[in-house]
Design a protein around this motif. Structure first.
Motif, PDB file in Angstrom:
ATOM      1  N   THR A 113       1.119  -0.911   0.149  1.00  0.00           N
ATOM      2  CA  THR A 113      -0.231   0.163  -0.230  1.00  0.00           C
ATOM      3  C   THR A 113       0.950   1.331   0.127  1.00  0.00           C
ATOM      4  O   THR A 113       1.958   1.510   0.590  1.00  0.00           O
ATOM      5  N   VAL A 114       0.246   2.275  -0.175  1.00  0.00           N
ATOM      6  CA  VAL A 114       1.470   3.912   0.104  1.00  0.00           C
ATOM      7  C   VAL A 114       1.509   3.541   1.020  1.00  0.00           C
ATOM      8  O   VAL A 114       3.116   3.858   1.470  1.00  0.00           O
ATOM      9  N   ALA A 143       3.969   2.207  -8.599  1.00  0.00           N
ATOM     10  CA  ALA A 143       2.378   1.953  -8.165  1.00  0.00           C
ATOM     11  C   ALA A 143       2.098   0.873  -9.025  1.00  0.00           C
ATOM     12  O   ALA A 143       1.829  -0.672  -7.842  1.00  0.00           O
ATOM     13  N   PHE A 196      -2.216   6.106  -6.565  1.00  0.00           N
ATOM     14  CA  PHE A 196      -1.415   5.374  -6.235  1.00  0.00           C
ATOM     15  C   PHE A 196      -0.498   6.966  -6.025  1.00  0.00           C
ATOM     16  O   PHE A 196      -0.126   6.805  -4.843  1.00  0.00           O
ATOM     17  N   GLU A 224      -0.814   9.994  -4.151  1.00  0.00           N
ATOM     18  CA  GLU A 224      -0.943  10.445  -3.080  1.00  0.00           C
ATOM     19  C   GLU A 224       0.407   9.582  -2.256  1.00  0.00           C
ATOM     20  O   GLU A 224       0.853   9.965  -1.583  1.00  0.00           O
ATOM     21  N   LEU A 225       1.503   9.203  -2.953  1.00  0.00           N
ATOM     22  CA  LEU A 225       2.665   8.650  -2.840  1.00  0.00           C
ATOM     23  C   LEU A 225       3.351  10.320  -2.320  1.00  0.00           C
ATOM     24  O   LEU A 225       4.311  10.409  -2.262  1.00  0.00           O
ATOM     25  N   PRO A 270       1.403  12.612   0.158  1.00  0.00           N
ATOM     26  CA  PRO A 270      -0.084  12.386   1.101  1.00  0.00           C
ATOM     27  C   PRO A 270      -0.761  12.953   1.522  1.00  0.00           C
ATOM     28  O   PRO A 270      -0.327  14.235   1.651  1.00  0.00           O
TER      29      PRO A 270
END
Ligand SMILES: [Zn+2]
Length: 188
Positions: free
Chosen positions: A29-30, A104, A137, A140-141, A144
Motif C-alpha cells: 500500500t502507499v 505503483a 497511488f 497519494e505517494l 500524502p
C-alpha cells in the motif's frame, strides 16, 4: 537470515521475492511504501522517489524516449530485476510522477504483468482500472493527504506553490485536490 516473520510489513531486499509472492504479500500500500521510506531514512516530504526505487532493489534508467512515452516498468529477461525507465526529455517534475506511477505498478500489479509502458497519464491514464489505480497511488505517494492539506493551507491555495513544494506539475496538484474533494483555495 533464516528468521521469517509473518508480518505483512515489507522487508527491504525481500520485496519481490518468490517467498513473499507465494504468501500473497506482494501487494504494497502507499502507507507501507512511505513507512519503508522512513525506515530507510529516505525523505518523504517531499518524497525522494529515486532513493525509494533504489531501496526496493529496482534498477533505474533515465533515457530519451518518444515524446508520447512517459516511462515503463519491466522485468528483466532473467526474471530477477525490475527496471523503471523514464523519459529524460520530459520535465523533472513530470519524471517524478512517472517514477511514482511505475512504483505503483510495481507495488500493486507486478504479479499480473511483466511489462508496463505508459503514455500520457492524465490524458488517457484512467482508461482502465489498473492505470487509474496507478495514478491514484502515485498522487497519494507524492502528496500524502495530511501533508497535502497542510501545504494547501500554508500556501493559501496557490496551486503553483503547492506544485513547487511537492515537485510535481500543477495538473497533478489539481487532480490530487479533486480526488480529496477539496474545494476553494483556487483548487477547483
Ligand atoms: Zn501505467
Amino acid at each position: 537470515m533464516a528468521f521469517i516473520r509473518k508480518s505483512a510489513k515489507p522487508q527491504v531486499g525481500k520485496i519481490g521475492s518468490p517467498a513473499l509472492e507465494a504468501r500473497g504479500e506482494d501487494k504494497l500500500t502507499v502507507a507501507q511504501m512511505l513507512e519503508l521510506a522512513r525506515r530507510e531514512g529516505i525523505d518523504t516530504s517531499p518524497l525522494d522517489v529515486h532513493a525509494l526505487v533504489s531501496a526496493l532493489g529496482i534498477k533505474f534508467l533515465c533515457v530519451p524516449m518518444d515524446d508520447e512515452v512517459s516511462g515503463s516498468l519491466s522485468l528483466s529477461e532473467n526474471g530477477r530485476n525490475w527496471l523503471i525507465r523514464v523519459n529524460a526529455l520530459h520535465h523533472p517534475n513530470r519524471q517524478r510522477f512517472t517514477v511514482a506511477h511505475e512504483l505503483a505498478h510495481f507495488a500493486r500489479h507486478r504479479s499480473q504483468q511483466l511489462k508496463f509502458v505508459d503514455q500520457n497519464f492524465f490524458r488517457n491514464g484512467d482508461s482502465n482500472a489498473m492505470e487509474a489505480e496507478a495514478n491514484r497511488f502515485a498522487g497519494e505517494l507524492l502528496m500524502p493527504e495530511s501533508l497535502f492539506r497542510d501545504r494547501v493551507k500554508l500556501f493559501s491555495g496557490s496551486i503553483e506553490a503547492v506544485a513547487q513544494y511537492f515537485k510535481v506539475s500543477t495538473l497533478a496538484v489539481r487532480v490530487r485536490a479533486k480526488s480529496l474533494g477539496m474545494k476553494g483555495h483556487g483548487l477547483e
